[in-house]
Design a protein around this motif. Structure first.
Motif, mmCIF file in Angstrom:
data_model
loop_
_atom_site.group_PDB
_atom_site.id
_atom_site.type_symbol
_atom_site.label_atom_id
_atom_site.label_comp_id
_atom_site.label_asym_id
_atom_site.label_seq_id
_atom_site.Cartn_x
_atom_site.Cartn_y
_atom_site.Cartn_z
ATOM 1 N N LEU A 122 29.968 -59.282 108.788
ATOM 2 C CA LEU A 122 29.674 -59.619 110.181
ATOM 3 C C LEU A 122 28.215 -59.342 110.515
ATOM 4 C CD1 LEU A 122 32.917 -58.283 111.896
ATOM 5 C CD2 LEU A 122 32.220 -60.668 111.664
ATOM 6 N N ALA A 123 27.676 -58.257 109.951
ATOM 7 C CA ALA A 123 26.260 -57.959 110.173
ATOM 8 C C ALA A 123 25.384 -59.033 109.538
ATOM 9 C CB ALA A 123 25.921 -56.584 109.610
ATOM 10 N N THR A 124 25.772 -59.493 108.357
ATOM 11 C CA THR A 124 25.023 -60.574 107.698
ATOM 12 C C THR A 124 25.047 -61.840 108.541
ATOM 13 O OG1 THR A 124 25.524 -59.696 105.489
ATOM 14 C CG2 THR A 124 24.873 -62.014 105.631
ATOM 15 N N PHE A 125 26.200 -62.141 109.131
ATOM 16 C CA PHE A 125 26.333 -63.321 109.989
ATOM 17 C C PHE A 125 25.684 -63.116 111.362
ATOM 18 C CE2 PHE A 125 30.482 -64.130 107.551
ATOM 19 C CZ PHE A 125 29.871 -65.008 106.680
ATOM 20 N N ARG A 126 25.301 -61.864 111.653
ATOM 21 C CA ARG A 126 24.783 -61.517 112.979
ATOM 22 C C ARG A 126 25.767 -61.944 114.072
ATOM 23 N NH1 ARG A 126 19.529 -59.893 112.555
ATOM 24 N NH2 ARG A 126 18.422 -60.458 110.631
ATOM 25 N N PHE A 127 27.012 -61.633 113.832
ATOM 26 C CA PHE A 127 28.073 -62.004 114.774
ATOM 27 C C PHE A 127 28.780 -60.747 115.250
ATOM 28 C CE2 PHE A 127 32.364 -63.359 115.951
ATOM 29 C CZ PHE A 127 32.074 -64.429 116.785
ATOM 30 N N CYS A 128 28.640 -60.449 116.527
ATOM 31 C CA CYS A 128 29.273 -59.266 117.098
ATOM 32 C C CYS A 128 30.675 -59.641 117.578
ATOM 33 C CB CYS A 128 28.449 -58.722 118.257
ATOM 34 S SG CYS A 128 29.056 -57.138 118.878
ATOM 35 N N PRO A 129 31.719 -59.064 116.994
ATOM 36 C CA PRO A 129 33.086 -59.425 117.364
ATOM 37 C C PRO A 129 33.452 -58.885 118.746
ATOM 38 C CG PRO A 129 33.107 -57.604 115.825
ATOM 39 C CD PRO A 129 31.680 -58.035 115.944
ATOM 40 N N GLY A 130 34.542 -59.417 119.295
ATOM 41 C CA GLY A 130 34.961 -59.041 120.630
ATOM 42 C C GLY A 130 35.662 -57.697 120.696
#
Length: 243
Positions: free
Chosen positions: A150-158
């Protein structure tokens, strides 16, 4: 002599595989990728190109485990397929994410993060939803791998994922290896995940307690940077190791 004989055998095996590849089923193709991944051996160029082309055609027919194993193997081998190949993979995997178990989903997401292509927000949100449902079954490696992805995708989950992640982290905190603690802290810092401060402080204290003078390395520097970014307490004794 044994090494030379093994290399010759492996080359001949790949020649035979190249000839038989058109007849391989999706399951067999996925198993081939998995085998190369386990051997940490990249196929020779003719077989590699044929295997990529053949598997691209078969991705829609692969089972969830096959998709996970194929993606994991590509990542382990450092193979970066074309954007078109990854697009087919994402389209094939989307409807099957819910059928992956915790290990398969974790392997798939980690592998995908190494392929050099970021899925769109809607696809990532779908993946995060499935991940939040399976987080209670995640082992330490699953937890660290997913956080890093998720850090690699730069996507902060809900919020739902964050809460499930925090619960599972609390449950297995004492089972985490040192490198798992570092990777999780690094991912939390990069994503600015608002995890409970007591849990972060406990994780940070546990990670820094594992560091000794003889184990100072790049990972320890990553740990220090993450600790500073998260504004966690740092003992004077630990800082002295960096002097």
């Amino acid at each position: 002599r044994c090494g030379h004989a093994l290399g010759a055998w492996f080359s001949e095996a790949q020649r035979v595989l190249l000839l038989s590849l058109p007849h391989c089923s999706p399951r067999t193709t996925a198993n081939l990728w998995y085998s190369f991944g386990r051997l940490h051996r990249v196929p020779e160029p003719p077989l590699l190109q044929a295997l990529l082309a053949h598997s691209q055609q078969q991705l829609p027919d692969m089972q969830p485990q096959g998709l996970a194993n194929t993606t994991w193997a590509l990542a382990c081998l450092g193979i970066v397929p074309s954007p078109c190949w990854v697009a087919v993979l994402l389209e094939a995997a989307g409807p099957k994410l819910g059928d992956m178990n915790a290990q398969e989903l974790s392997n798939f997401v980690w592998g995908l993060s190494k392929l050099g292509h970021r899925p769109d927000g809607a696809w990532l949100q779908q993946m995060v939803h499935q991940s939040s449902l399976k987080l209670p079954d995640y082992n330490p490696l699953n937890l660290a791998s997913t956080a890093c992805a998720l850090a690699t995708f730069r996507f902060c989950p809900g919020l739902a994922w964050q809460q499930a992640f925090a619960r599972r982290l609390h449950e297995i905190l004492h089972s985490l290896r040192h490198i798992h603690k570092i990777r999780i802290l690094q991912a939390v810092a990069q994503l600015a995940l608002p995890l409970p401060r007591p849990l972060l402080a406990q994780l940070g204290a546990s990670a820094t307690a594992d560091v000794t003078q003889v184990s100072m390395n790049e990972a320890s520097v990553v740990l220090l940077l993450a600790t500073v970014a998260l504004r966690l307490p740092i003992s004077p004794q630990w800082l002295e190791m960096f002097a």
